[in-house]
Motif scaffolding. Sequence first.
Motif, short mmCIF file in Angstrom:
data_model
loop_
_atom_site.label_atom_id
_atom_site.label_comp_id
_atom_site.label_asym_id
_atom_site.label_seq_id
_atom_site.Cartn_x
_atom_site.Cartn_y
_atom_site.Cartn_z
N ALA A 96 0.85 -1.19 0.00
CA ALA A 96 0.00 0.00 0.00
C ALA A 96 0.88 1.24 0.00
O ALA A 96 2.02 1.21 0.50
CB ALA A 96 -0.93 0.00 1.22
N ALA A 97 0.36 2.32 -0.57
CA ALA A 97 1.08 3.59 -0.59
C ALA A 97 0.88 4.29 0.74
O ALA A 97 -0.24 4.51 1.18
CB ALA A 97 0.54 4.45 -1.73
N ASP A 98 2.00 4.62 1.41
CA ASP A 98 1.95 5.35 2.67
C ASP A 98 3.35 5.89 2.93
O ASP A 98 4.20 5.18 3.45
CB ASP A 98 1.50 4.44 3.82
N SER A 99 3.60 7.12 2.53
CA SER A 99 4.94 7.72 2.67
C SER A 99 5.98 6.82 2.03
O SER A 99 7.00 6.50 2.62
CB SER A 99 5.29 7.95 4.14
N GLY A 100 5.72 6.35 0.84
CA GLY A 100 6.50 5.33 0.15
C GLY A 100 5.59 4.13 -0.01
O GLY A 100 4.39 4.29 -0.24
#
Length: 177
Positions: free
Chosen positions: A140-144
């Motif tokens: 998942a996308a989350d700060s990278g």
Amino acid sequence: MARNRIRVGATMFAAIGVLAGGSGLIAGCSAATGGQAQTAPVEDNGLAGCGPLADAKIEKFAGVTRLHRQASPTICEWTAVSNTGGTVDITYGWLRKNSLMMDRQTAIDLGYTTENLVVKSFGGFYWRDPQDPGVCGVSAADSGTVSWWIHNRDHAAQPDPCAAAFQLMLGTVQLDG
């Protein structure tokens, strides 16, 4: 292609780093200047290290017991025992400079199938090995990008590795997001 997947999670993270030109991995180090050791700043993001989930939460979300950490930052690995008695490898990684597009391309290049998903408000996808139903990852996308991998060493589809990876991701974004 031979598919020895005992260390699939760590292998996937290594492949992501290599295919991304090495820019996806975070690392800490020290350097000597003037005879004094200088340490790198500590990452203050809750995704760093082995992530925000305590071992008890990992056991709960993955449906395993006897969790044992094998390695730590940047890629964290655990082994555990499933509720069916089989050995399970669990891998976590947060790659600050990665993108979902880079991860998806890596999955495609390595022969995985992908399926989009949304975890809370975070976009992501499943990585599935078409030749091994006991392997599944969620990124998942989350700060990278944040990724959880489950590998049932007996290659069994049960317990469901995708459901376990999804529950771990859900727990992660609830704490971080």
